[in-house]
Design a protein around this motif. Structure first.
Motif, PDB file in Angstrom:
ATOM      1  N   LEU A  37       5.057   3.794   7.378  1.00  0.00           N
ATOM      2  CA  LEU A  37       4.273   3.151   6.381  1.00  0.00           C
ATOM      3  C   LEU A  37       2.853   2.918   6.840  1.00  0.00           C
ATOM      4  O   LEU A  37       2.582   2.010   7.741  1.00  0.00           O
ATOM      5  CB  LEU A  37       4.947   1.954   5.643  1.00  0.00           C
ATOM      6  N   PRO A  38       1.921   3.571   5.787  1.00  0.00           N
ATOM      7  CA  PRO A  38       0.443   3.148   6.130  1.00  0.00           C
ATOM      8  C   PRO A  38       0.006   1.616   6.008  1.00  0.00           C
ATOM      9  O   PRO A  38      -0.990   1.390   6.670  1.00  0.00           O
ATOM     10  CB  PRO A  38      -0.246   4.079   5.247  1.00  0.00           C
ATOM     11  N   SER A  39       0.678   0.949   5.088  1.00  0.00           N
ATOM     12  CA  SER A  39       0.445  -0.451   5.281  1.00  0.00           C
ATOM     13  C   SER A  39       0.491  -1.276   6.519  1.00  0.00           C
ATOM     14  O   SER A  39       0.189  -2.548   6.415  1.00  0.00           O
ATOM     15  CB  SER A  39       1.193  -0.982   4.235  1.00  0.00           C
ATOM     16  N   SER A  40       1.490  -0.752   7.434  1.00  0.00           N
ATOM     17  CA  SER A  40       1.721  -1.448   8.737  1.00  0.00           C
ATOM     18  C   SER A  40       0.842  -0.951   9.831  1.00  0.00           C
ATOM     19  O   SER A  40       1.428   0.211  10.032  1.00  0.00           O
ATOM     20  CB  SER A  40       3.067  -1.597   8.858  1.00  0.00           C
ATOM     21  N   ASP A  49      -1.850   0.710   1.306  1.00  0.00           N
ATOM     22  CA  ASP A  49      -1.491  -0.179   0.330  1.00  0.00           C
ATOM     23  C   ASP A  49       0.127   0.433  -0.076  1.00  0.00           C
ATOM     24  O   ASP A  49       0.619   1.244   0.597  1.00  0.00           O
ATOM     25  CB  ASP A  49      -2.312  -0.644  -0.687  1.00  0.00           C
ATOM     26  N   LEU A  50       0.638  -0.283  -1.192  1.00  0.00           N
ATOM     27  CA  LEU A  50       1.857   0.014  -1.665  1.00  0.00           C
ATOM     28  C   LEU A  50       1.679   1.529  -2.165  1.00  0.00           C
ATOM     29  O   LEU A  50       3.010   2.443  -1.775  1.00  0.00           O
ATOM     30  CB  LEU A  50       2.135  -0.871  -2.851  1.00  0.00           C
ATOM     31  N   TYR A  51       0.743   2.115  -2.678  1.00  0.00           N
ATOM     32  CA  TYR A  51       1.050   3.399  -3.294  1.00  0.00           C
ATOM     33  C   TYR A  51       0.698   4.315  -2.084  1.00  0.00           C
ATOM     34  O   TYR A  51       1.436   5.495  -2.180  1.00  0.00           O
ATOM     35  CB  TYR A  51      -0.248   3.515  -4.318  1.00  0.00           C
ATOM     36  N   ASP A  52      -0.169   3.783  -1.138  1.00  0.00           N
ATOM     37  CA  ASP A  52      -0.242   4.782   0.134  1.00  0.00           C
ATOM     38  C   ASP A  52       1.267   5.006   0.783  1.00  0.00           C
ATOM     39  O   ASP A  52       1.811   6.137   1.003  1.00  0.00           O
ATOM     40  CB  ASP A  52      -0.917   4.327   1.139  1.00  0.00           C
ATOM     41  N   ASP A  53       1.977   3.774   0.753  1.00  0.00           N
ATOM     42  CA  ASP A  53       3.446   3.791   1.325  1.00  0.00           C
ATOM     43  C   ASP A  53       4.363   4.640   0.422  1.00  0.00           C
ATOM     44  O   ASP A  53       5.104   5.539   1.036  1.00  0.00           O
ATOM     45  CB  ASP A  53       3.818   2.290   1.507  1.00  0.00           C
ATOM     46  N   ALA A  54       4.109   4.522  -0.664  1.00  0.00           N
ATOM     47  CA  ALA A  54       4.984   5.424  -1.499  1.00  0.00           C
ATOM     48  C   ALA A  54       4.944   6.698  -1.449  1.00  0.00           C
ATOM     49  O   ALA A  54       5.496   7.669  -1.476  1.00  0.00           O
ATOM     50  CB  ALA A  54       4.739   4.830  -3.102  1.00  0.00           C
ATOM     51  N   GLY A  55       3.377   7.288  -1.443  1.00  0.00           N
ATOM     52  CA  GLY A  55       3.111   8.289  -0.906  1.00  0.00           C
ATOM     53  C   GLY A  55       3.597   9.121   0.352  1.00  0.00           C
ATOM     54  O   GLY A  55       4.325  10.278   0.355  1.00  0.00           O
ATOM     55  N   ALA A  56       3.722   8.188   1.530  1.00  0.00           N
ATOM     56  CA  ALA A  56       4.323   8.653   2.630  1.00  0.00           C
ATOM     57  C   ALA A  56       5.759   9.044   2.379  1.00  0.00           C
ATOM     58  O   ALA A  56       6.131   9.858   3.051  1.00  0.00           O
ATOM     59  CB  ALA A  56       4.030   7.717   3.638  1.00  0.00           C
ATOM     60  N   VAL A  57       6.417   7.839   1.699  1.00  0.00           N
ATOM     61  CA  VAL A  57       7.841   8.149   1.594  1.00  0.00           C
ATOM     62  C   VAL A  57       8.145   9.329   0.904  1.00  0.00           C
ATOM     63  O   VAL A  57       9.066  10.037   1.209  1.00  0.00           O
ATOM     64  CB  VAL A  57       8.623   6.824   0.882  1.00  0.00           C
ATOM     65  N   ALA A 165      -2.801  -5.796   0.322  1.00  0.00           N
ATOM     66  CA  ALA A 165      -2.809  -5.101  -0.875  1.00  0.00           C
ATOM     67  C   ALA A 165      -1.372  -4.499  -1.062  1.00  0.00           C
ATOM     68  O   ALA A 165      -0.772  -4.645  -2.252  1.00  0.00           O
ATOM     69  CB  ALA A 165      -3.773  -4.027  -0.596  1.00  0.00           C
ATOM     70  N   SER A 166      -0.679  -4.415  -0.062  1.00  0.00           N
ATOM     71  CA  SER A 166       0.715  -3.742  -0.102  1.00  0.00           C
ATOM     72  C   SER A 166       1.688  -4.905  -1.046  1.00  0.00           C
ATOM     73  O   SER A 166       2.407  -4.443  -1.456  1.00  0.00           O
ATOM     74  CB  SER A 166       1.199  -3.513   1.079  1.00  0.00           C
ATOM     75  N   VAL A 167       1.230  -5.994  -0.938  1.00  0.00           N
ATOM     76  CA  VAL A 167       2.226  -7.149  -1.362  1.00  0.00           C
ATOM     77  C   VAL A 167       1.750  -7.578  -2.706  1.00  0.00           C
ATOM     78  O   VAL A 167       2.356  -8.558  -3.468  1.00  0.00           O
ATOM     79  CB  VAL A 167       2.358  -8.283  -0.471  1.00  0.00           C
ATOM     80  N   THR A 168       0.483  -7.264  -3.126  1.00  0.00           N
ATOM     81  CA  THR A 168      -0.039  -7.736  -4.611  1.00  0.00           C
ATOM     82  C   THR A 168      -0.027  -6.506  -5.483  1.00  0.00           C
ATOM     83  O   THR A 168      -0.206  -7.082  -6.819  1.00  0.00           O
ATOM     84  CB  THR A 168      -1.479  -8.083  -4.213  1.00  0.00           C
ATOM     85  N   GLN A 169       0.032  -5.358  -5.133  1.00  0.00           N
ATOM     86  CA  GLN A 169       0.019  -4.405  -6.361  1.00  0.00           C
ATOM     87  C   GLN A 169       1.218  -4.390  -6.755  1.00  0.00           C
ATOM     88  O   GLN A 169       2.603  -4.423  -6.160  1.00  0.00           O
ATOM     89  CB  GLN A 169      -0.070  -2.884  -5.462  1.00  0.00           C
ATOM     90  N   PRO A 170       1.259  -4.068  -8.267  1.00  0.00           N
ATOM     91  CA  PRO A 170       2.702  -3.996  -8.929  1.00  0.00           C
ATOM     92  C   PRO A 170       3.350  -2.465  -8.842  1.00  0.00           C
ATOM     93  O   PRO A 170       2.754  -1.468  -8.589  1.00  0.00           O
ATOM     94  CB  PRO A 170       2.349  -4.392 -10.441  1.00  0.00           C
ATOM     95  N   LEU A 171       4.655  -2.717  -8.773  1.00  0.00           N
ATOM     96  CA  LEU A 171       5.488  -1.494  -9.195  1.00  0.00           C
ATOM     97  C   LEU A 171       4.980  -0.648 -10.309  1.00  0.00           C
ATOM     98  O   LEU A 171       5.035  -1.585 -11.387  1.00  0.00           O
ATOM     99  CB  LEU A 171       7.027  -1.804  -9.128  1.00  0.00           C
TER     100      LEU A 171
END
Length: 244
Positions: A37-40, A49-57, A165-171
């Motif tokens: 995950l890019p956020s780590s 951030d969260l959306y970068d992580d979602a893109g990677a998944v 950012a990964s923990v503040t962005q909404p789903l």
């Protein structure tokens, strides 16, 4: 080649694909993949951030190219929830003591906007953006309480930083609303207490219990492998009934 679906493992905050190796050692006959995950990571200026992580998944699922069961651990449940329904070959989502939230929720909204005590927060605002990060405080206790001491210390040494950012962005999507899901409850977890897990697990189609702390892939890899094999077998049966 196994007739089971592929298995994609998505790590939680601070971790990397390395954390899954003890579990993968117990699944040598299966098609098991991991994603970073890019956020780590170690460089706080390069964290996603969260959306970068979602893109990677999403990219990892697409690359598999066949029926896949996705496992999200802890924070990893967030990007999995965000993207899994948008990729057609996801057959089931498994939440491993993971965040299983709804559209509009963030990690911080789950805890009333207050940073948990096991986060060591570093605010770094820059050019109107929150470029801060947080590290794991007391990880031996919060993350690895039931892990063999030498392995626990090795794991602590490999932990990275996690972007705020990964923990503040909404789903914006909630995969469990349309994709079959299983929740694996870790009954001795300190990081995500059992009552909170149970509240989220009420959304899942199935629940399984492990008598473990937060990181059973390190503390009980053989038992977790057994549980995942059972889930893959059920998913394989379901796929024969209703193929993707």
């Amino acid at each position: 080649m196994s007739t089971f679906p592929a298995l994609l493992l998505v790590h939680g905050a601070w971790h990397g694909a390395w954390c899954w190796q003890p579990l993968m050692d117990h699944l040598p006959d299966l098609d098991v993949r991991t994603v970073a995950l890019p956020s780590s990571g170690q460089d706080p200026t390069a964290l996603g951030d969260l959306y970068d992580d979602a893109g990677a998944v999403g990219e990892a699922i697409t690359a598999i190219g066949r029926s896949t069961v996705v496992v999200g651990h802890s924070y990893g449940g967030c990007p999995v929830t965000e993207v899994a329904a948008a990729v057609p070959n996801v057959h089931r989502v498994i939440y491993l003591s993971a965040l299983m939230q709804d559209v509009g929720d963030s990690v911080l909204s789950l805890v009333g906007g207050v940073h948990p005590p096991y986060w060591d927060v570093h605010d770094q605002p820059r050019e109107g953006k929150d470029c801060g990060y947080f590290e794991a405080a007391k990880p031996l206790e919060a993350l690895y309480g039931d892990v063999e001491p030498h392995l626990a210390r090795q794991s602590v040494a490999r932990l990275g930083r996690q972007s705020l950012a990964s923990v503040t962005q909404p789903l914006t999507q909630a995969a469990w609303r349309t994709v079959p899901s299983t929740y694996i409850l870790c009954e001795e977890d300190i990081a995500i207490p059992l009552p909170l897990q149970e509240a989220m697990a009420a959304r899942a189609e199935r629940t399984v219990r492990l008598s473990s702390g937060h990181s059973p892939f390190l503390s009980q890899p053989a038992e977790l492998a057994r549980v995942l094999r059972d889930e893959l077998a059920l998913s394989s049966r379901d796929r024969r009934t209703c193929p993707l």
